[in-house]
Design an enzyme around this catalytic site. Structure first.
Site, short mmCIF file in Angstrom:
data_model
loop_
_atom_site.label_atom_id
_atom_site.label_comp_id
_atom_site.label_asym_id
_atom_site.label_seq_id
_atom_site.Cartn_x
_atom_site.Cartn_y
_atom_site.Cartn_z
N LYS A 37 -4.19 9.10 2.69
CA LYS A 37 -4.47 7.72 2.25
C LYS A 37 -3.56 7.12 1.58
CE LYS A 37 -7.37 6.90 4.03
NZ LYS A 37 -7.32 6.93 5.67
N GLY A 39 -0.30 6.24 3.28
CA GLY A 39 0.47 5.50 3.95
C GLY A 39 0.82 6.40 5.24
N THR A 41 -0.10 7.03 8.24
CA THR A 41 -0.18 6.51 9.56
C THR A 41 1.02 5.36 9.73
OG1 THR A 41 -2.63 6.60 9.33
CG2 THR A 41 -1.78 5.03 10.96
N TRP A 42 1.29 4.61 8.79
CA TRP A 42 2.38 3.66 8.64
C TRP A 42 3.72 4.41 8.68
CZ3 TRP A 42 3.89 0.12 4.03
CH2 TRP A 42 4.69 -0.85 4.45
N HIS A 101 -0.25 17.46 5.44
CA HIS A 101 -0.70 17.20 3.77
C HIS A 101 -0.67 18.42 2.99
CE1 HIS A 101 -2.26 13.40 4.97
NE2 HIS A 101 -3.42 13.75 5.71
N ARG A 123 1.26 7.28 -3.11
CA ARG A 123 0.91 6.01 -3.43
C ARG A 123 0.23 5.89 -4.92
NH1 ARG A 123 -3.64 3.07 0.56
NH2 ARG A 123 -3.09 0.77 -0.11
N SER A 131 -8.91 3.57 -1.31
CA SER A 131 -8.88 3.92 0.03
C SER A 131 -9.40 5.19 0.51
CB SER A 131 -7.27 4.15 0.30
OG SER A 131 -6.99 4.24 1.74
N LYS A 257 -7.07 -2.28 4.93
CA LYS A 257 -6.81 -3.43 4.27
C LYS A 257 -5.26 -3.57 4.29
CE LYS A 257 -8.67 -6.59 0.62
NZ LYS A 257 -9.40 -6.39 -0.34
N GLY A 258 -4.55 -2.47 3.86
CA GLY A 258 -3.29 -2.37 3.96
C GLY A 258 -2.56 -3.32 2.80
P1 A3P Z 1 -6.07 1.00 2.37
O1 A3P Z 1 -7.36 1.93 2.59
O2 A3P Z 1 -5.86 0.52 1.02
O3 A3P Z 1 -6.29 -0.24 3.38
P2 A3P Z 1 -3.07 7.10 5.49
O4 A3P Z 1 -2.45 6.58 6.77
O5 A3P Z 1 -2.31 8.06 4.77
O6 A3P Z 1 -4.38 7.56 6.01
O7 A3P Z 1 -3.51 5.79 4.68
C1 A3P Z 1 -4.24 4.88 4.78
C2 A3P Z 1 -3.85 3.52 4.13
O8 A3P Z 1 -2.73 3.05 4.57
C3 A3P Z 1 -5.07 2.48 4.44
O9 A3P Z 1 -4.94 1.62 3.11
C4 A3P Z 1 -4.47 1.68 5.50
O10 A3P Z 1 -5.07 0.35 5.55
C5 A3P Z 1 -2.83 1.68 5.07
N1 A3P Z 1 -2.16 1.45 6.76
C6 A3P Z 1 -2.38 1.92 7.56
N2 A3P Z 1 -1.54 1.61 8.62
C7 A3P Z 1 -0.61 0.51 7.90
C8 A3P Z 1 0.30 -0.19 8.42
N3 A3P Z 1 0.99 -0.21 9.49
N4 A3P Z 1 1.08 -0.91 7.13
C9 A3P Z 1 0.44 -0.82 5.89
N5 A3P Z 1 -0.56 -0.29 5.59
C10 A3P Z 1 -1.09 0.80 6.40
#
Ligand code: A3P
Length: 287
Positions: A37, A39, A41-42, A101, A123, A131, A257-258
């Site tokens: 959680k 970032g 995925t980003w 992880h 983060r 998150s 929410k991002g």
């Molecule tokens: P929030 O729950 O605060 O919105 P992970 O990818 O490690 O599981 O982390 C998930 C968090 O990254 C979530 O935060 C998600 O919304 C956010 N996230 C996913 N894709 C993103 C992107 N392309 N840009 C910014 N934040 C992103």
């Protein structure tokens, strides 16, 4: 608990132990590492788009338009758990992009000695808690478990009981390693990536030995990658609205929410003070 960190017994620990015994890292591998959680995925989307940019110049065919980032960059420990390793990672073209992880001290030895590149994203723990709480509510519902209250989640998280936690020890392990091996380990926060996306994307490409050329910069390739991997860009794709990842986890669960600082809308003053105290004691200056 294994080597000081908490794991899901099957989806985390079995794969981690199997990877430790069997995974052979290559010097050209790129590992994207993180606590959950933060970032991931980003980061997966961005690094995939940066590294593969020469093979996917035609944007209408870009794999990220049809595949969730987690299907583009597999998690080492989950894939070792669900499939024979050779099928999953050994056949990928070089550079192999992998994520994990697993805490630094428990990484497979071959990763540590191979000199491969490691990028770590973490983060602010207050946003990680919020998150995680939302994400776990969905996972728990899939397993017909009642949701945890935020108070219960806070208590557990503060005691270090979270996936691959204690969160602070996870960060500290990679932070120290990145100070010792700055050419091998790139340490990054979600907040830095949000604040300076352009600068960070360019510096990540340099770190990976694939800097953007002046011609690419002139053509706006960096901005194209940032747009493609943006929160709204990815979230609004059909694959991420309606597709599923694994074990009933819906892709849309990865895009909530991002934003930086959503903790302000959820945590009590007491929770904030308590988490800040732990962070100041353990990670002073990182957040
Ligand atoms: P929030 O729950 O605060 O919105 P992970 O990818 O490690 O599981 O982390 C998930 C968090 O990254 C979530 O935060 C998600 O919304 C956010 N996230 C996913 N894709 C993103 C992107 N392309 N840009 C910014 N934040 C992103």
């Amino acid at each position: 608990m294994y080597e000081g960190f908490w794991y899901h017994p099957m989806y985390g620990l079995e794969g981690t132990l199997f990877a430790k015994d069997h995974f052979q890292a290559h010097p050209t591998d790129v590992f994207l590492t993180s606590p959950p959680k933060c970032g991931t995925t980003w980061l997966k989307a961005l690094i995939f788009a940066i590294v593969k940019r020469t093979c996917h110049t035609n944007c209408t065919n870009h794999p990220l338009l049809a595949m969730n980032p987690h299907d583009c960059v597999p998690f080492l420990e989950f894939n070792f758990f669900v499939a024979p390793p050779s099928r999953v990672v050994d056949n990928s073209p070089s550079p192999r992009l992998l994520a994990t992880h697993i805490p630094y001290t428990s990484l497979p030895e071959s990763v540590l000695i191979s000199n491969c590149k490691i990028i770590y994203i973490c983060r602010n723990p207050k946003d990680v808690l919020v998150s995680t709480w939302y994400f776990m509510a969905k996972l728990r519902a899939n397993h017909e478990l009642p949701p945890l209250s935020l108070e219960e989640a806070f208590e557990l998280f503060s005691k270090g009981i979270s996936g691959y936690g204690p969160f602070w020890d996870h960060v500290l392990g990679y932070w120290k390693a990145s100070q010792e091996l700055p050419h091998q380990i790139y340490f990054l926060t979600y907040e830095e990536m949000t604040r300076d996306t352009l600068v960070r994307v360019k510096s990540l490409a340099e770190f990976l030995g694939q800097p953007f050329t002046l011609e690419e910069e002139r053509k706006g390739v960096v901005e194209e990658i940032i747009d493609l991997c943006s929160f709204d860009g990815l979230r609004n794709l059909e694959v991420n609205k309606s597709g599923s990842y694994w074990k009933g986890v819906k892709n849309d669960g990865f895009f909530r929410k991002g934003k930086v600082g959503d903790w302000k809308n959820h945590l009590t003053t007491q929770m904030i003070e308590s988490l800040d105290k732990i962070t100041n004691e353990k990670l002073q200056g990182i957040f």
